[in-house]
Design an enzyme around this catalytic site. Structure first.
Site, PDB file in Angstrom:
ATOM      1  N   GLU A  35       2.963  10.793 -10.865  1.00 36.42           N
ATOM      2  CA  GLU A  35       1.658  10.258 -10.469  1.00 36.42           C
ATOM      3  C   GLU A  35       1.749   9.886  -8.991  1.00 36.42           C
ATOM      4  O   GLU A  35       2.634   9.120  -8.603  1.00 36.42           O
ATOM      5  CB  GLU A  35       1.302   9.025 -11.309  1.00 36.42           C
ATOM      6  CG  GLU A  35      -0.078   8.477 -11.011  1.00 36.42           C
ATOM      7  CD  GLU A  35      -0.431   7.257 -11.855  1.00 36.42           C
ATOM      8  OE1 GLU A  35      -1.517   6.684 -11.619  1.00 36.42           O
ATOM      9  OE2 GLU A  35       0.383   6.865 -12.715  1.00 36.42           O
ATOM     10  N   ARG A 262      14.981   5.978 -20.244  1.00 36.28           N
ATOM     11  CA  ARG A 262      14.981   5.653 -18.825  1.00 36.28           C
ATOM     12  C   ARG A 262      16.321   4.996 -18.481  1.00 36.28           C
ATOM     13  O   ARG A 262      16.838   4.175 -19.237  1.00 36.28           O
ATOM     14  CB  ARG A 262      13.830   4.690 -18.516  1.00 36.28           C
ATOM     15  CG  ARG A 262      13.687   4.338 -17.040  1.00 36.28           C
ATOM     16  CD  ARG A 262      12.778   3.118 -16.881  1.00 36.28           C
ATOM     17  NE  ARG A 262      11.450   3.370 -17.405  1.00 36.28           N
ATOM     18  CZ  ARG A 262      10.468   3.927 -16.715  1.00 36.28           C
ATOM     19  NH1 ARG A 262      10.677   4.326 -15.485  1.00 36.28           N
ATOM     20  NH2 ARG A 262       9.275   4.100 -17.263  1.00 36.28           N
ATOM     21  N   LYS A 272       7.035   0.885  -9.956  1.00 36.58           N
ATOM     22  CA  LYS A 272       6.265   1.177  -8.743  1.00 36.58           C
ATOM     23  C   LYS A 272       5.453  -0.040  -8.301  1.00 36.58           C
ATOM     24  O   LYS A 272       5.297  -0.297  -7.110  1.00 36.58           O
ATOM     25  CB  LYS A 272       5.333   2.368  -8.975  1.00 36.58           C
ATOM     26  CG  LYS A 272       6.021   3.719  -8.921  1.00 36.58           C
ATOM     27  CD  LYS A 272       4.979   4.813  -9.025  1.00 36.58           C
ATOM     28  CE  LYS A 272       5.608   6.192  -9.066  1.00 36.58           C
ATOM     29  NZ  LYS A 272       4.592   7.246  -9.231  1.00 36.58           N
TER      30      LYS A 272
END
Length: 561
Positions: A35, A262, A272
Site C-alpha cells: 500500500e 510476520r 507504518k
C-alpha cells in the site's frame, strides 16, 4: 548448500502440492502488494524476498501491485520509493499493477452483486453499524437498511459514485451472514464515499473499494495463483473466498490466499503508523533516516541488498510470529561488508602523537592493502609524517599487562608503518593528555624484510598523518530504541523508549585517499567499524554514516544489564 538440497519451507510445500495435483508451472504467478502510504521496512523485505524468491525458484512471473484504494493516505512519493526499494534489493517485477486499474471492473462487479441481492447500501452511522455487528461471542443483528430494494440500492450506489452524498453518509456492504462466528463475514463494507483526489485517477471517483473487496478480485484479474499474506489476514481468508465464489469463471485460475508469520525486529517498530509518528515528531529526519528500519534508511546507512536478502533467507518463513534480534541483521551486513569493503584508516577521537626522532618536514608514502579478503583489490599509498593522530583510547600513561595498546615505556606497531615507543606525554591544565611523544625504529618498517621489521610487538594501532588528514562529519548511529520490544508495553508509549544516544555527530580525521569518495561507497575504518558516504556529502564536506561496529557491542551491554 545448493538450492536443490535445502529443505522447503511450508509455502513452497503448498506450491509443490499444487503442482502435483494439477497446476502447470505456467499457471504460477505471484505478487507483492504494497500500500503506497509509507516507505517499505525490513518486514516488507521478507515478503519481497519470499514472493520474488518463489518467482525465481519456479520461473514464474511476479507482479508489483500497489493497493492504492485510500487516497487520504497515499502519495506518488511512496510509489516511487517502493519501486526503488524493490529494484535495489535486486528483483524485477513482471507487471506493474495498481488496484486503481481495476476500479471500473470492481464497480461493475459490485453492481452485479447488488442486482443479485448480495450487496446493499447502508445509511447508518459507523457507531450504529458497530453496535448492530455484535461481538465475538454474540451474533449481530440486521440493520434497518439491510433489506432495501435492489432498485433503491442501485440508485443510491450510483449516487455515491457520482458524488451526490457526503463522506460517511452511505456505504456499500456485502450481504452475507450477521450471525457468522467470523465477524468479518457480518456484512463487511465494500465501498465508502471519499471526496479526495487520487494520485492516479484524480477526482474521477468519489467511492473507493475496501481492501477485502479489492484484494481477491485483483488477484483474480491478474490470475495470481498464490496470494501470500501475513498472519493477521488469516481470518480474512473466508471473506476472500466468499467474494471469489460470487464471481469466478470455472475456466479461469482461482487464486488462493495463504498466510505466513510476520517477523518483527528487536529495538525498533515496523508499524507504518508509528514510523510516520517518528517522522512527524522529528525524532528522525525523514523516512530514509539511517536509524529507521525502512529499506531506504538501511540503504542510506550502508546496508547492502545482499545482506538483507541473506537475513531474510536466514530467518525463513514460519507460521508463528516472533521477534528477531537486530544483531542477526547486523551480523549479515558485517559478513558481507567484510568481503567487499576497502580498508582505510580514520581517527574519530584524536590524540596528537609526535615522533621526536623523525625529521621535521619529512614524509613517506607507505604501502597499504585495500582488502585482505580480496587480493584483486590491490593496494594504495598512505602518507606518513612526524605528527600523527591516534585514538585517545589507544594510549594510557600506565596500564596492566592486558592492555596491548600504547603506554609510557611500551611499544606498538603503527599499521603499515613502524614500531614506536612512548617516551612522554603532555597534559592540559585539567590533567587531560593532549600529546604523546614517541620515538620510532627506522629499520622496523612493515614489509621491508629487515630483522627489526620482523620483531613482534603485541599491539597494532591505526593512525592518520596530521598534515595530510582530511576532516569529515561522522555520524555514529545506534539502535533507535533502548528496549527490545518498545511497542509491546501496555503501560508505556513506545516513544518512551527512544534512545537519546541513537545519533552522535563528530568530526573525524581520514586518510587522504577518501577525499573523492562518492555517495554510497562503503569502507571499513580499521578497528572502528563499517562506514559509508551519506547523501548529505558534497565536495566541500564529506559525511560518513557508521553502518555497524566491527563487533556486536550491544550483546555485552545486555549481558551486563
Amino acid at each position: 548448500m545448493g538450492e536443490e538440497e535445502r529443505s522447503l519451507n511450508f509455502i513452497e510445500h503448498i506450491v509443490e502440492d499444487d503442482l502435483a495435483s494439477g497446476y502447470g508451472k505456467n499457471d504460477l504467478r505471484f505478487r507483492f502488494p504494497p500500500e503506497p502510504n509509507g516507505y517499505l521496512h525490513i518486514g516488507h523485505a521478507s515478503s519481497i524476498c519470499l514472493n520474488f524468491g518463489l518467482g525465481l525458484r519456479y520461473g514464474a512471473p511476479v507482479n508489483l501491485r500497489f493497493d492504492d484504494t485510500n487516497p487520504a493516505k497515499e502519495e506518488k512519493e511512496y510509489v516511487d520509493a517502493i519501486k526503488k526499494d524493490v529494484a535495489w534489493l535486486g528483483y524485477e517485477w513482471d507487471t506493474e499493477c495498481y488496484a486503481s486499474d481495476y476500479f471500473q471492473q470492481l464497480y461493475e462487479w459490485a453492481v452485479e452483486l447488488i442486482r443479485e441481492g448480495k450487496a446493499y447500501v447502508d445509511s447508518q452511522t459507523s457507531e450504529e453499524m458497530a453496535k448492530q455487528k455484535g461481538t465475538p461471542t454474540e451474533p449481530g443483528t440486521e440493520g434497518p437498511f439491510r433489506n432495501r430494494s435492489v432498485k433503491d440500492n442501485l440508485e443510491l450506489f450510483e449516487g455515491m459514485k457520482n458524488g451526490d452524498f457526503g463522506e460517511g453518509t452511505h456505504v456499500l456492504r456485502a450481504k452475507i451472514d450477521m450471525a457468522s462466528s467470523n465477524m468479518l463475514m457480518r456484512d463487511p463494507i465494500m465501498y465508502r464515499v471519499l471526496h479526495k483526489p487520487h494520485h492516479r485517477t484524480n477526482t474521477d471517483w468519489c467511492i473507493y473499494p475496501m481492501y477485502d473487496w479489492t484484494h481477491g478480485e485483483s488477484d483474480y484479474i491478474e490470475q495470481v495463483s498464490h496470494s501470500l499474506c501475513t498472519l493477521e489476514f488469516l481470518p480474512h481468508r473466508e471473506l476472500y473466498d466468499w467474494f471469489l465464489d460470487q464471481l469466478v469463471d470455472s475456466n479461469k485460475l482461482r487464486p488462493k490466499q495463504r498466510e505466513f508469520a510476520r517477523r518483527n525486529l528487536s529495538h525498533t517498530v515496523v508499524s507504518k503508523r508509528k514510523l510516520l509518528q517518528l517522522v512527524e515528531s522529528g525524532v528522525v529526519n525523514g523516512w530514509d533516516d539511517p536509524r529507521m528500519p525502512t529499506i531506504s534508511g538501511l540503504r542510506r546507512r550502508g546496508f547492502t541488498p545482499e545482506s538483507i536478502r541473506n537475513f531474510a533467507d536466514t530467518i525463513g518463513i514460519a507460521k508463528r510470529e516472533n521477534i528477531v534480534d537486530v544483531s542477526l541483521l547486523e551480523f549479515h551486513v558485517r559478513e558481507h561488508l567484510n568481503k567487499i569493503a576497502p580498508r582505510v584508516m580514520a581517527v574519530l577521537n584524536p590524540l596528537k602523537l609526535v615522533i621526536t626522532n623523525y625529521d621535521e618536514g619529512k614524509e613517506e608514502w607507505l604501502e597499504a592493502e585495500n582488502n585482505p579478503e580480496d587480493e584483486s583489490t590491490g593496494s594504495r599509498k598512505v602518507p606518513f609524517s612526524r605528527e600523527l593522530y591516534i585514538e585517545q583510547e589507544d594510549f594510557r600513561e600506565e596500564a596492566n599487562r592486558k592492555f596491548f595498546r600504547l603506554k609510557l615505556g611500551g611499544e606498538v606497531r603503527l599499521k603499515n608503518g613502524y614500531i614506536i615507543k612512548a617516551e612522554s606525554c603532555t597534559k592540559d591544565d585539567d590533567g587531560n593528555i593532549i600529546e604523546v611523544q614517541c620515538t620510532y625504529d627506522p629499520k622496523s618498517k612493515s614489509g621491508s624484510g629487515t630483522e627489526e621489521s620482523l620483531r613482534k610487538v603485541k599491539g597494532t594501532l591505526h593512525w592518520v598523518s596530521i598534515p595530510h588528514a582530511i576532516s569529515a562529519e561522522v555520524r555514529l548511529y545506534d539502535r533507535l530504541f533502548t528496549d527490545a520490544s518498545p511497542d509491546t508495553h501496555k503501560d508505556k508509549d513506545f516513544m518512551d523508549f527512544v534512545n537519546p544516544d541513537s545519533l552522535k555527530k563528530i568530526t573525524g580525521f581520514l586518510e587522504p585517499s577518501l577525499k573523492d569518495a562518492k555517495v554510497g561507497e562503503r569502507f571499513q575504518f580499521q578497528r572502528l567499524g563499517y562506514f559509508n558516504v551519506d547523501t548529505d556529502s558534497n565536495p566541500e564536506k564529506l559525511v560518513f554514516n557508521r553502518t555497524v561496529t566491527l563487533r556486536d557491542t550491544w550483546a555485552k551491554l545486555e549481558q551486563k544489564s
